[in-house]
Write a protein that holds these residues in place. Sequence first.
Motif, PDB file in Angstrom:
ATOM      1  N   VAL A 160       0.845  -1.203   0.000  1.00 14.41           N
ATOM      2  CA  VAL A 160       0.000   0.000   0.000  1.00 14.41           C
ATOM      3  C   VAL A 160       0.877   1.248   0.000  1.00 14.41           C
ATOM      4  O   VAL A 160       1.910   1.292   0.695  1.00 14.41           O
ATOM      5  CB  VAL A 160      -0.907   0.016   1.254  1.00 14.41           C
ATOM      6  CG1 VAL A 160      -1.803   1.235   1.238  1.00 14.41           C
ATOM      7  CG2 VAL A 160      -1.724  -1.254   1.340  1.00 14.41           C
ATOM      8  N   HIS A 161       0.482   2.246  -0.807  1.00 11.94           N
ATOM      9  CA  HIS A 161       1.153   3.549  -0.752  1.00 11.94           C
ATOM     10  C   HIS A 161       0.629   4.283   0.476  1.00 11.94           C
ATOM     11  O   HIS A 161      -0.539   4.684   0.529  1.00 11.94           O
ATOM     12  CB  HIS A 161       0.867   4.350  -2.017  1.00 11.94           C
ATOM     13  CG  HIS A 161       1.713   5.580  -2.142  1.00 11.94           C
ATOM     14  ND1 HIS A 161       1.528   6.695  -1.345  1.00 11.94           N
ATOM     15  CD2 HIS A 161       2.774   5.864  -2.948  1.00 11.94           C
ATOM     16  CE1 HIS A 161       2.418   7.622  -1.661  1.00 11.94           C
ATOM     17  NE2 HIS A 161       3.182   7.147  -2.640  1.00 11.94           N
ATOM     18  N   LEU A 162       1.492   4.440   1.481  1.00 11.60           N
ATOM     19  CA  LEU A 162       1.059   4.981   2.769  1.00 11.60           C
ATOM     20  C   LEU A 162       0.555   6.416   2.634  1.00 11.60           C
ATOM     21  O   LEU A 162      -0.441   6.799   3.254  1.00 11.60           O
ATOM     22  CB  LEU A 162       2.209   4.901   3.772  1.00 11.60           C
ATOM     23  CG  LEU A 162       1.882   5.225   5.229  1.00 11.60           C
ATOM     24  CD1 LEU A 162       0.733   4.374   5.730  1.00 11.60           C
ATOM     25  CD2 LEU A 162       3.118   5.012   6.108  1.00 11.60           C
ATOM     26  N   GLY A 163       1.231   7.214   1.812  1.00 10.75           N
ATOM     27  CA  GLY A 163       0.814   8.602   1.628  1.00 10.75           C
ATOM     28  C   GLY A 163      -0.576   8.698   1.020  1.00 10.75           C
ATOM     29  O   GLY A 163      -1.395   9.524   1.439  1.00 10.75           O
ATOM     30  N   GLN A 164      -0.867   7.831   0.042  1.00 12.62           N
ATOM     31  CA  GLN A 164      -2.175   7.846  -0.595  1.00 12.62           C
ATOM     32  C   GLN A 164      -3.267   7.406   0.376  1.00 12.62           C
ATOM     33  O   GLN A 164      -4.373   7.955   0.399  1.00 12.62           O
ATOM     34  CB  GLN A 164      -2.169   6.918  -1.818  1.00 12.62           C
ATOM     35  CG  GLN A 164      -3.450   6.961  -2.643  1.00 12.62           C
ATOM     36  CD  GLN A 164      -3.709   8.343  -3.220  1.00 12.62           C
ATOM     37  OE1 GLN A 164      -2.845   8.932  -3.853  1.00 12.62           O
ATOM     38  NE2 GLN A 164      -4.913   8.870  -2.971  1.00 12.62           N
ATOM     39  N   LEU A 165      -2.947   6.375   1.193  1.00 14.77           N
ATOM     40  CA  LEU A 165      -3.909   5.905   2.189  1.00 14.77           C
ATOM     41  C   LEU A 165      -4.263   7.025   3.163  1.00 14.77           C
ATOM     42  O   LEU A 165      -5.447   7.258   3.463  1.00 14.77           O
ATOM     43  CB  LEU A 165      -3.341   4.702   2.933  1.00 14.77           C
ATOM     44  CG  LEU A 165      -4.244   4.015   3.968  1.00 14.77           C
ATOM     45  CD1 LEU A 165      -3.980   2.507   3.997  1.00 14.77           C
ATOM     46  CD2 LEU A 165      -4.039   4.579   5.369  1.00 14.77           C
ATOM     47  N   ALA A 184       3.393  15.185   3.041  1.00 17.11           N
ATOM     48  CA  ALA A 184       3.533  14.231   1.936  1.00 17.11           C
ATOM     49  C   ALA A 184       4.428  13.069   2.357  1.00 17.11           C
ATOM     50  O   ALA A 184       5.413  13.248   3.090  1.00 17.11           O
ATOM     51  CB  ALA A 184       4.109  14.931   0.707  1.00 17.11           C
ATOM     52  N   CYS A 185       4.082  11.879   1.901  1.00 22.45           N
ATOM     53  CA  CYS A 185       4.820  10.675   2.293  1.00 22.45           C
ATOM     54  C   CYS A 185       5.036   9.795   1.060  1.00 22.45           C
ATOM     55  O   CYS A 185       4.064   9.400   0.402  1.00 22.45           O
ATOM     56  CB  CYS A 185       4.025   9.925   3.367  1.00 22.45           C
ATOM     57  SG  CYS A 185       4.506   8.216   3.570  1.00 22.45           S
ATOM     58  N   GLY A 240     -11.131  23.442  16.857  1.00 19.49           N
ATOM     59  CA  GLY A 240     -10.563  24.770  16.639  1.00 19.49           C
ATOM     60  C   GLY A 240      -9.052  24.798  16.578  1.00 19.49           C
ATOM     61  O   GLY A 240      -8.469  25.872  16.417  1.00 19.49           O
ATOM     62  N   GLN A 241      -8.390  23.651  16.686  1.00 19.15           N
ATOM     63  CA  GLN A 241      -6.934  23.589  16.670  1.00 19.15           C
ATOM     64  C   GLN A 241      -6.455  22.790  15.449  1.00 19.15           C
ATOM     65  O   GLN A 241      -7.167  21.902  14.977  1.00 19.15           O
ATOM     66  CB  GLN A 241      -6.412  22.914  17.944  1.00 19.15           C
ATOM     67  CG  GLN A 241      -6.795  23.589  19.235  1.00 19.15           C
ATOM     68  CD  GLN A 241      -6.134  24.937  19.397  1.00 19.15           C
ATOM     69  OE1 GLN A 241      -5.039  25.171  18.882  1.00 19.15           O
ATOM     70  NE2 GLN A 241      -6.799  25.845  20.099  1.00 19.15           N
ATOM     71  N   PRO A 242      -5.280  23.078  14.926  1.00 22.19           N
ATOM     72  CA  PRO A 242      -4.770  22.302  13.788  1.00 22.19           C
ATOM     73  C   PRO A 242      -4.380  20.880  14.210  1.00 22.19           C
ATOM     74  O   PRO A 242      -3.953  20.650  15.340  1.00 22.19           O
ATOM     75  CB  PRO A 242      -3.546  23.093  13.331  1.00 22.19           C
ATOM     76  CG  PRO A 242      -3.111  23.859  14.545  1.00 22.19           C
ATOM     77  CD  PRO A 242      -4.369  24.171  15.303  1.00 22.19           C
ATOM     78  N   VAL A 243      -4.544  19.932  13.308  1.00 23.78           N
ATOM     79  CA  VAL A 243      -4.143  18.542  13.522  1.00 23.78           C
ATOM     80  C   VAL A 243      -3.175  18.163  12.404  1.00 23.78           C
ATOM     81  O   VAL A 243      -3.473  18.360  11.222  1.00 23.78           O
ATOM     82  CB  VAL A 243      -5.358  17.595  13.523  1.00 23.78           C
ATOM     83  CG1 VAL A 243      -4.901  16.138  13.556  1.00 23.78           C
ATOM     84  CG2 VAL A 243      -6.260  17.887  14.710  1.00 23.78           C
ATOM     85  N   LEU A 244      -2.031  17.621  12.792  1.00 25.73           N
ATOM     86  CA  LEU A 244      -0.985  17.262  11.832  1.00 25.73           C
ATOM     87  C   LEU A 244      -0.844  15.749  11.752  1.00 25.73           C
ATOM     88  O   LEU A 244      -0.785  15.061  12.782  1.00 25.73           O
ATOM     89  CB  LEU A 244       0.358  17.881  12.266  1.00 25.73           C
ATOM     90  CG  LEU A 244       1.591  17.476  11.439  1.00 25.73           C
ATOM     91  CD1 LEU A 244       1.461  17.969  10.001  1.00 25.73           C
ATOM     92  CD2 LEU A 244       2.865  18.031  12.082  1.00 25.73           C
ATOM     93  N   ILE A 245      -0.809  15.233  10.525  1.00 26.60           N
ATOM     94  CA  ILE A 245      -0.594  13.805  10.291  1.00 26.60           C
ATOM     95  C   ILE A 245       0.672  13.646   9.473  1.00 26.60           C
ATOM     96  O   ILE A 245       0.841  14.302   8.424  1.00 26.60           O
ATOM     97  CB  ILE A 245      -1.783  13.170   9.526  1.00 26.60           C
ATOM     98  CG1 ILE A 245      -3.091  13.472  10.237  1.00 26.60           C
ATOM     99  CG2 ILE A 245      -1.589  11.672   9.376  1.00 26.60           C
ATOM    100  CD1 ILE A 245      -4.309  13.075   9.438  1.00 26.60           C
ATOM    101  N   GLY A 246       1.568  12.799   9.939  1.00 20.89           N
ATOM    102  CA  GLY A 246       2.822  12.583   9.222  1.00 20.89           C
ATOM    103  C   GLY A 246       3.334  11.177   9.414  1.00 20.89           C
ATOM    104  O   GLY A 246       2.761  10.379  10.154  1.00 20.89           O
TER     105      GLY A 246
END
Length: 545
Positions: free
Chosen positions: A251-256, A279-280, A308-314
């Motif tokens: 699986v392409h993790l970034g696309q998932l 981006a991954c 109301g707060q930003p959420v970051l996924i990496g």
Amino acid sequence: MEKNSELDQATLRLIVSACALLYIAVLASIHPGGATGYVPIIVYIVTFIVASVFLRMIIKRWPGHFFWRRLFSMLHDYTGIAFAMVLGGESALPIYAALLWVTLGNGMRFGSRYLALATVIALSTLVLIFWLNPFWRTQPYMFLMLIVTTIVVPAYAHILLKRTRIASEEAISANQEKSRFLAQASHDLRQPIHSIGLFTACLRDARLGLEELRLVDNIDRSLHTVSQLFRSILDIYTLDHGQLMPKADTVHLGQLLQDVVKQNTEAARWAGVELRLRACPYWVSVNPGLLTTMVQNLLSNALKYAPGQPVLIGVRRQGKRLAVVIYDKGRGIAAEHLPEVFKEFYRVRHVRDKDVEGLGLGLSIVKRISQLLDVDIHIRSKVGQGTRVAISGLEPAAPRITSPKVVPVQNRLDGLRVCLVEDDANVLMATSALLEKWGCEVEAHSDGEGLASDCDIVIADFDLGTRISGSECIAAIREQRGWQVPALVITGHEIERIRQSLQSLNISVLAKPVRPPELRAVLLELVKRMDRKGEASAHVNPPSR
């Protein structure tokens, strides 16, 4: 995997016989004058251990229920006990505990039938000991106590076994009834949620005023919450019954992760959260559906508790493996709560928590899936600063070679001929209306039996009644058309089971309730496949001039 009780018994036999050998050796050292009398016992126990080793090897090599092998094992055990008690006399009395242990062990492991057989052999063994050893004949009352104990204890064990068996059968029956109820309730409850979602999407595309759009937005938001709770309950039920069998894929993790973010765009807007995805480029070997569920549940928690707060996924590298990390700047979790958050229905109580939807199942589901996928889940949090959750231990994989993407023209669904087969009138009406809003030409059918169609794509409910299923309906249309018409099955049943049954038929599968963006994305993907096949056909068979 089923537990091999006979192998466990063989292992225990070796341990007990080793302890018996040690006991006789200690006796011989305490009474050195009579040590020669213990030599035959020691020789026999050593022989017994060697034979037991071979017996264990046979059980491991050929597992299963073999009555004569179990009978031989019992005779083997009781013969050793009899030999030790006949030759050992008074000093071998503690070995009677092994006789009682063997008797109860056979009953507890293999049932009342073997308990009765073991009891008969044990009583016969005691009579043989009484007859062969003069010491026991001089102690008739002690021997009578052993006989009574050998009868009473197994008899009581038999009563307990019978009660346990009855209780177990009742529990299994109740569990099966619950399974049937949940399976039917799952299907029946998905239908109205599914149709309401599609009707709401149709309303959103209509010419409505700002106030009406706000009401539609609130309906959609409430429906999304109900859908999430419903899926959580079903996920817990499925995990409890071991129905999820993880099958790894590349699986392409970034696309998932990008797909998960897209699916949560509306929920993030409602919560006032800015979703940021780094981006991954990595590919991983994992079950994509289960990993998506994990990320989805973690992201839902971040949206609930960090409004109301930003959420970051990496994605971060951790040695040779990868970790998906989700950061939020919400209220955080106090240290004393962190060990408890993975328990079912556990929620950290804060002021105004009644405004936060949920049952406290999300992290419990994440923990169970992490065990299925053999990955780790870690939470670090500080009150007032936010929370960091990591899914670590993901195995990198070589990139999968994919075909070049075909860029669709604007609104590629315009004029697409769709054969829609659905036996629920509301779902049929809602799906037809939505597809027509997207520009499709819809042939709507409530029955798939004897169906003929000149469509481009088939969309069918999996369960169309007792006479035909959605997959059979699709197969009939494909046979009539003479080619593999792109097809989609939408089901209210357990999706992994349906996917496995349709794996070889090249049919896409979606689980009800389906969000309109999911349906549109799958349809566009089917159109892309159709375009690629058309181009390949034109390349192989160019038009004649």
